[in-house]
Design a protein around this motif. Structure first.
Motif, PDB file in Angstrom:
ATOM      1  N   VAL A  37       0.842  -0.772  -0.278  1.00 32.66           N
ATOM      2  CA  VAL A  37      -0.270   0.444   0.088  1.00 32.66           C
ATOM      3  C   VAL A  37       1.170   0.613  -0.155  1.00 32.66           C
ATOM      4  N   SER A  38       1.351   1.920  -1.008  1.00 32.63           N
ATOM      5  CA  SER A  38       2.346   2.653  -1.431  1.00 32.63           C
ATOM      6  C   SER A  38       1.667   3.741  -1.981  1.00 32.63           C
ATOM      7  N   TYR A  39       1.372   5.649  -1.803  1.00 30.89           N
ATOM      8  CA  TYR A  39       0.888   5.995  -2.728  1.00 30.89           C
ATOM      9  C   TYR A  39       2.690   7.059  -3.553  1.00 30.89           C
ATOM     10  N   VAL A  40       1.943   7.375  -4.670  1.00 33.86           N
ATOM     11  CA  VAL A  40       2.741   8.404  -5.241  1.00 33.86           C
ATOM     12  C   VAL A  40       2.319   9.347  -5.270  1.00 33.86           C
ATOM     13  N   GLU A  41       3.599  10.130  -4.704  1.00 32.87           N
ATOM     14  CA  GLU A  41       3.354  11.592  -4.219  1.00 32.87           C
ATOM     15  C   GLU A  41       3.648  12.937  -6.011  1.00 32.87           C
ATOM     16  N   CYS A  42       2.368  13.520  -5.642  1.00 27.29           N
ATOM     17  CA  CYS A  42       3.536  14.278  -7.062  1.00 27.29           C
ATOM     18  C   CYS A  42       3.265  15.989  -6.689  1.00 27.29           C
ATOM     19  N   THR A  43       4.413  16.426  -7.304  1.00 28.95           N
ATOM     20  CA  THR A  43       4.559  18.020  -6.677  1.00 28.95           C
ATOM     21  C   THR A  43       4.016  19.231  -7.474  1.00 28.95           C
ATOM     22  N   SER A  44       3.898  18.402  -8.844  1.00 29.38           N
ATOM     23  CA  SER A  44       3.049  19.111 -10.556  1.00 29.38           C
ATOM     24  C   SER A  44       2.512  18.619 -11.312  1.00 29.38           C
ATOM     25  N   HIS A  45       1.629  19.008 -11.503  1.00 28.26           N
ATOM     26  CA  HIS A  45       0.682  18.691 -13.132  1.00 28.26           C
ATOM     27  C   HIS A  45       1.590  17.795 -13.975  1.00 28.26           C
ATOM     28  N   ILE A  46       2.428  18.315 -13.425  1.00 23.86           N
ATOM     29  CA  ILE A  46       3.428  17.510 -15.288  1.00 23.86           C
ATOM     30  C   ILE A  46       3.540  16.265 -14.432  1.00 23.86           C
ATOM     31  N   GLU A  47       4.175  16.297 -13.222  1.00 27.48           N
ATOM     32  CA  GLU A  47       4.153  14.671 -12.450  1.00 27.48           C
ATOM     33  C   GLU A  47       2.324  13.688 -12.466  1.00 27.48           C
ATOM     34  N   VAL A  48       1.660  14.393 -12.451  1.00 25.87           N
ATOM     35  CA  VAL A  48       0.323  13.889 -12.122  1.00 25.87           C
ATOM     36  C   VAL A  48       0.156  12.815 -13.782  1.00 25.87           C
ATOM     37  N   ALA A  49       0.276  13.834 -14.502  1.00 28.34           N
ATOM     38  CA  ALA A  49       0.290  13.543 -16.630  1.00 28.34           C
ATOM     39  C   ALA A  49       1.255  12.331 -16.022  1.00 28.34           C
ATOM     40  N   GLN A  50       2.022  12.232 -15.599  1.00 27.29           N
ATOM     41  CA  GLN A  50       3.253  11.274 -15.775  1.00 27.29           C
ATOM     42  C   GLN A  50       2.657   9.920 -15.159  1.00 27.29           C
ATOM     43  N   ALA A  51       2.361  10.426 -14.149  1.00 28.61           N
ATOM     44  CA  ALA A  51       1.727   9.305 -13.083  1.00 28.61           C
ATOM     45  C   ALA A  51       0.322   8.345 -14.090  1.00 28.61           C
ATOM     46  N   ILE A  52      -0.172   9.368 -14.590  1.00 23.01           N
ATOM     47  CA  ILE A  52      -1.185   8.470 -15.154  1.00 23.01           C
ATOM     48  C   ILE A  52      -0.862   7.808 -16.366  1.00 23.01           C
ATOM     49  N   LEU A  86      -5.398  31.847 -15.940  1.00 23.43           N
ATOM     50  CA  LEU A  86      -6.149  30.895 -16.831  1.00 23.43           C
ATOM     51  C   LEU A  86      -5.224  30.315 -18.519  1.00 23.43           C
ATOM     52  N   GLU A  87      -3.940  31.078 -18.278  1.00 21.55           N
ATOM     53  CA  GLU A  87      -3.302  30.492 -19.467  1.00 21.55           C
ATOM     54  C   GLU A  87      -2.742  29.480 -19.074  1.00 21.55           C
ATOM     55  N   TYR A  88      -2.401  29.184 -17.944  1.00 24.58           N
ATOM     56  CA  TYR A  88      -0.974  28.117 -17.371  1.00 24.58           C
ATOM     57  C   TYR A  88      -2.372  27.056 -17.059  1.00 24.58           C
ATOM     58  N   LEU A  89      -3.450  27.041 -16.426  1.00 23.07           N
ATOM     59  CA  LEU A  89      -4.297  25.967 -16.143  1.00 23.07           C
ATOM     60  C   LEU A  89      -5.234  25.479 -17.462  1.00 23.07           C
ATOM     61  N   ASN A  90      -5.235  26.446 -19.147  1.00 20.62           N
ATOM     62  CA  ASN A  90      -5.280  25.340 -20.326  1.00 20.62           C
ATOM     63  C   ASN A  90      -4.377  24.667 -20.327  1.00 20.62           C
ATOM     64  N   LYS A  91      -3.078  25.251 -20.595  1.00 17.11           N
ATOM     65  CA  LYS A  91      -1.755  24.113 -21.032  1.00 17.11           C
ATOM     66  C   LYS A  91      -2.383  23.649 -19.612  1.00 17.11           C
ATOM     67  N   ALA A  92      -2.190  23.304 -18.222  1.00 19.98           N
ATOM     68  CA  ALA A  92      -2.534  21.821 -18.172  1.00 19.98           C
ATOM     69  C   ALA A  92      -3.359  20.655 -18.762  1.00 19.98           C
ATOM     70  N   ALA A  93      -4.692  21.678 -18.360  1.00 15.72           N
ATOM     71  CA  ALA A  93      -5.718  21.334 -19.137  1.00 15.72           C
ATOM     72  C   ALA A  93      -5.013  19.665 -20.063  1.00 15.72           C
ATOM     73  N   HIS A  94      -5.098  20.608 -21.096  1.00 15.25           N
ATOM     74  CA  HIS A  94      -3.841  19.446 -22.128  1.00 15.25           C
ATOM     75  C   HIS A  94      -2.875  18.265 -21.951  1.00 15.25           C
ATOM     76  N   THR A  95      -1.897  18.700 -21.005  1.00 11.39           N
ATOM     77  CA  THR A  95      -0.773  18.060 -20.721  1.00 11.39           C
ATOM     78  C   THR A  95      -1.712  16.741 -19.750  1.00 11.39           C
ATOM     79  N   ILE A  96      -2.575  16.823 -19.212  1.00  7.89           N
ATOM     80  CA  ILE A  96      -3.239  16.333 -18.255  1.00  7.89           C
ATOM     81  C   ILE A  96      -4.350  15.262 -19.050  1.00  7.89           C
ATOM     82  N   GLY A  97      -5.372  16.414 -19.875  1.00  9.79           N
ATOM     83  CA  GLY A  97      -6.042  15.782 -21.056  1.00  9.79           C
ATOM     84  C   GLY A  97      -6.135  15.026 -21.525  1.00  9.79           C
ATOM     85  N   TYR A  98      -4.158  14.340 -22.452  1.00  8.48           N
ATOM     86  CA  TYR A  98      -3.257  14.303 -23.521  1.00  8.48           C
ATOM     87  C   TYR A  98      -2.417  13.113 -22.932  1.00  8.48           C
ATOM     88  N   ALA A  99      -2.861  12.915 -21.574  1.00  4.43           N
ATOM     89  CA  ALA A  99      -1.989  11.803 -20.816  1.00  4.43           C
ATOM     90  C   ALA A  99      -2.500  10.047 -21.374  1.00  4.43           C
TER      91      ALA A  99
END
Length: 350
Positions: A37-52, A86-99
């Motif tokens: 039972v282990s958790y991956v800890e992400c400190t950026s949205h890019i790390e979240v996308a990579q985890a996905i 908003l500019e940053y969140l739009n880019k993050a939305a694409h990064t995570i959305g296409y993981a």
């Protein structure tokens, strides 16, 4: 806050799927659960996308991780101007959305909605991080409530002491099915195809069934015909990563071959999920090709000589001719009549 994860197995409780808190997203590592039972800890949205991408979480888990990842993205730019946020969140939305390419149509709905939530929060001088986090919880509640309807509808296709074969990990539907079965006094016997190479059936589906007290048996992926011949299996079921309007479904590689065997042995196959409004036919499904090394090893231990090659398509496509019915929040539909699903109000559950 009222939550819809009551009575669910451990790995389907919200905090154990993906959770944002204090500038970090914590994701249960389903690649090694339940051995660890282990958790991956992400400190950026890019790390979240990579985890996905790396399948730290699978099935519907990425949908939750996406929302929590967007909350983290908002935290990353919390001190910037509204336009910069908003500019940053739009880019993050694409990064995570296409993981994950196969489910990008669903994932981008989640991330794009998070951007809209941010716009409203900014216009009202509210905490953007908290707004996205709360919206993600609301989305989880909607999905769990919607899938509870699916699980209960599927349960009605089984006798009280029925035998069920599953493929891969149907996430919320599996959890709600087992929860409803326990509440209704069903004594199910659950058989789980192991689902190589990540073993989601063995590790995740079997864990959910065993957590809620059902007799649970894991079979290797090449035992299905033997199982159908020696056990009276009442029903085969899987979820689907995509359900096209013309009745084709994409699910974990191996689903199609089990559907062929189920048809041969007269075992009904019920797919669970919500049809994709934006996918008209099988040509709209993109099959994700993953690292073939995963086929040549099991949990990091090589099974072959170094010069042996592998292939790993994540999904296969099952045609409507092999599907007994598609179980949705609005009832059971013929795979040849999914267009009629869209004649009623479309459920928003992401």
């Amino acid at each position: 806050m009222e939550r819809a994860d009551y009575g669910m197995p451990f790995l389907l409780q919200y905090e154990n799927v993906a959770w944002y808190e204090d500038g970090k997203v914590r994701i249960l590592d389903r690649r090694i659960y339940p051995t660890e039972v282990s958790y991956v800890e992400c400190t950026s949205h890019i790390e979240v996308a990579q985890a996905i991408t790396d399948m730290v979480t699978q099935s519907a888990g990425p949908y939750t991780a996406a929302g929590m990842g967007m909350a983290l993205a908002a935290f990353e730019v919390r001190d910037k101007s509204a336009a910069q946020q908003l500019e940053y969140l739009n880019k993050a939305a694409h990064t995570i959305g296409y993981a994950r390419p196969t489910t990008a149509n669903r994932m981008t709905k989640i991330t794009s909605n998070c951007v809209e939530v941010a716009k409203i929060a900014l216009s009202q001088d509210q905490n953007v991080v908290l707004a996205i986090f709360n919206d993600t919880i609301d989305s989880l509640n909607r999905r769990y409530t919607t899938m509870d309807k699916v699980g209960r509808t599927l349960l009605r296709q089984l006798p009280k002491n029925g035998k069920l074969l599953t493929q891969c990990f149907g996430e919320t539907i599996i959890g709600t099915l087992f929860r409803a079965a326990r509440e209704s006094g069903y004594d199910l016997e659950v058989f789980c195809a192991e689902t190589r190479p990540y073993l989601q059936g063995a590790r995740l589906t079997a864990s959910c069934a065993a957590d809620l007290g059902f007799k649970t048996t894991v079979i290797t992926d090449n035992m299905v015909a033997y199982l159908f011949e020696t056990q009276h299996i009442d029903l085969f079921t899987s979820a689907a990563d995509s359900i096209t309007r013309d009745g084709h479904i994409a699910n974990k590689i191996g689903t199609n071959q089990i559907a062929i065997l189920a048809q041969t042995y007269g075992v009904p196959y019920f797919v669970t999920g919500i049809p994709d409004e934006d996918k008209k036919n099988r040509e709209a499904i993109k099959i994700e090709q993953r690292d073939p090394q995963l086929v040549l090893e099991c949990r990091g231990i090589p099974n072959t000589l170094p010069n042996v090659e592998g292939i790993y398509p994540s999904f296969d496509i099952t045609p409507p001719t092999r599907i007994s019915g598609v179980v949705t929040d609005k009832g059971i539909y013929s795979p040849f009549d999914l267009e009629s699903y869209f004649e009623k109000e479309i459920t928003r559950f992401y």
